[in-house]
Design an enzyme around this catalytic site. Structure first.
Site, mmCIF file in Angstrom:
data_model
loop_
_atom_site.group_PDB
_atom_site.id
_atom_site.type_symbol
_atom_site.label_atom_id
_atom_site.label_comp_id
_atom_site.label_asym_id
_atom_site.label_seq_id
_atom_site.Cartn_x
_atom_site.Cartn_y
_atom_site.Cartn_z
ATOM 1 N N SER A 51 27.069 19.978 53.823
ATOM 2 C CA SER A 51 27.693 19.820 55.137
ATOM 3 C C SER A 51 26.660 19.492 56.205
ATOM 4 O O SER A 51 25.497 19.913 56.113
ATOM 5 C CB SER A 51 28.403 21.129 55.512
ATOM 6 O OG SER A 51 28.774 21.149 56.875
ATOM 7 N N GLU A 95 26.531 20.878 58.831
ATOM 8 C CA GLU A 95 26.192 22.158 59.463
ATOM 9 C C GLU A 95 24.831 22.672 59.009
ATOM 10 O O GLU A 95 24.265 23.561 59.644
ATOM 11 C CB GLU A 95 27.265 23.189 59.146
ATOM 12 C CG GLU A 95 28.608 22.938 59.810
ATOM 13 C CD GLU A 95 28.758 23.627 61.151
ATOM 14 O OE1 GLU A 95 28.039 24.609 61.395
ATOM 15 O OE2 GLU A 95 29.600 23.188 61.945
ATOM 16 N N TYR A 104 28.227 29.830 57.977
ATOM 17 C CA TYR A 104 28.663 28.734 57.102
ATOM 18 C C TYR A 104 27.505 27.770 56.854
ATOM 19 O O TYR A 104 27.236 27.375 55.711
ATOM 20 C CB TYR A 104 29.831 28.007 57.760
ATOM 21 C CG TYR A 104 30.321 26.791 57.014
ATOM 22 C CD1 TYR A 104 31.260 26.914 55.988
ATOM 23 C CD2 TYR A 104 29.874 25.509 57.339
ATOM 24 C CE1 TYR A 104 31.727 25.788 55.300
ATOM 25 C CE2 TYR A 104 30.326 24.393 56.666
ATOM 26 C CZ TYR A 104 31.264 24.539 55.649
ATOM 27 O OH TYR A 104 31.705 23.427 54.981
#
Length: 329
Positions: A125, A127, A149
């Site tokens: 991701s 992120e 996350y």
């Protein structure tokens, strides 16, 4: 005549998993999906339920996964199982770590024990970049995750790379930026906006409350992004790939496109609620450079941002007109 290739997908009931399953079926695969034991409610799979096989297994139990791999005997394994709504990772950081970090290691160990020839895809991701040191980001950008996350995904990303180098596994990670479709739950902003816009245009809702309208994201169409996952596992050599549109758009642009599509002025219906803003957890300057994917995979997005917004709104208009319930989180 050779038998069809077999693929195993964890997280098959979600947006990406269901779209990937459909893509693999189109390519002639036998598709198997790992689900929680006892779970039966998978609305995203309704159209293909009789063409796939669902298997109950525990993603945190290596023996359970080994048994599944021996039964299915897949050529490819796509790991898409994870907590997907980023803000929720603050509420359940341990659960997030278990699935997005420990679960990845468990799967890799099961592959190593059963068949090192299985090709593995890990859903990474954007992120993992969190507060990026450069804009745009590519596969060599240092990781700086900010959310539970993002931290868990960074572990999953790095352990996949580690097993690739240590054991020679065909293990690839797709560093996917925000990607949407009508299959998203309402917690996700583009779907929330599209759903409200459709209902407001039909007189079923009066207003929409949002957080920071200036926040920007690199948004793409989920069906394009799962195609990139498949392409990664067709390569002779594994690797990591940023999958992104390469451009950012603000929440205000998203809202304006959506309401313009139904002939309404968004300013009359959209209001700002400061409590909905992420504050220090807000991510900035996340925009991906997908040059490697374009050059090595021959991948490129097919749906532009404005087309994506219209697609989302049209899907929710159709749902609202036939009285279908919206999918919750």
């Amino acid at each position: 005549m050779s038998s069809p290739r077999r693929a195993l997908i964890t997280g098959i009931g979600g947006q990406d998993g269901s779209l990937l399953a459909e893509l693999l079926l189109e390519h002639g695969y036998e598709v198997f999906g790992v689900v929680r034991r006892g779970s039966t409610d998978y609305p995203n799979l309704e159209a293909i339920r009789d063409r796939i096989t669902l298997i109950g297994a525990d993603l945190l139990d290596e023996r359970s996964l080994e048994r599944t791999l021996r039964v299915v005997d897949p050529r490819e394994l796509y790991n898409l199982a994870s907590v997907s709504f980023v803000p929720a990772s603050w509420d359940e950081p341990v659960l997030t770590a278990e699935f997005a970090a420990v679960g990845v290691t468990t799967i890799l160990e099961a592959i190593r024990a059963v068949d090192t020839g299985i090709r593995f895809y890990q859903a990474s991701s954007s992120e993992i970049f969190g507060a990026p040191s450069e804009v745009p980001q590519n596969e060599e950008t240092p990781l700086w995750p900010l959310t539970p996350y993002g931290v868990a995904k960074a572990y999953g990303h790095l352990i996949t790379r580690s097993y690739r180098h240590r054991y020679g596994l065909h293990a690839s990670s797709g560093i996917l930026y925000n990607h949407e479709s009508p299959r998203r739950p309402l917690d996700f902003l583009p779907r929330k906006v599209a759903h409200a816009c459709a209902r407001i245009s039909l007189g079923l809702q009066g207003e929409l409350w949002l957080g920071d309208l200036s926040a920007r994201r690199d948004w793409g169409y989920a069906a394009d992004y799962v195609r990139a996952m498949w392409l990664m596992l067709q390569q002779d050599e594994p690797g990591d790939y940023v999958i992104a549109s390469g451009e950012t758009h603000s929440v205000e642009e998203l809202v304006a496109f959506a309401f313009e599509h139904v002939g309404l002025d968004w300013r009359e219906y959209v209001h700002v609620d400061q409590s909905l803003q992420r504050g220090k957890a807000e991510l900035h300057d996340l925009v991906g450079d997908a040059s490697r994917a374009r050059e090595r995979l021959g991948w490129q997005p097919t749906v532009a941002f404005d087309e994506l917004v219209r697609l989302l709104v049209d899907a929710d208009l159709a749902r609202a007109r036939r009285g279908a319930p919206a999918r919750p989180a």
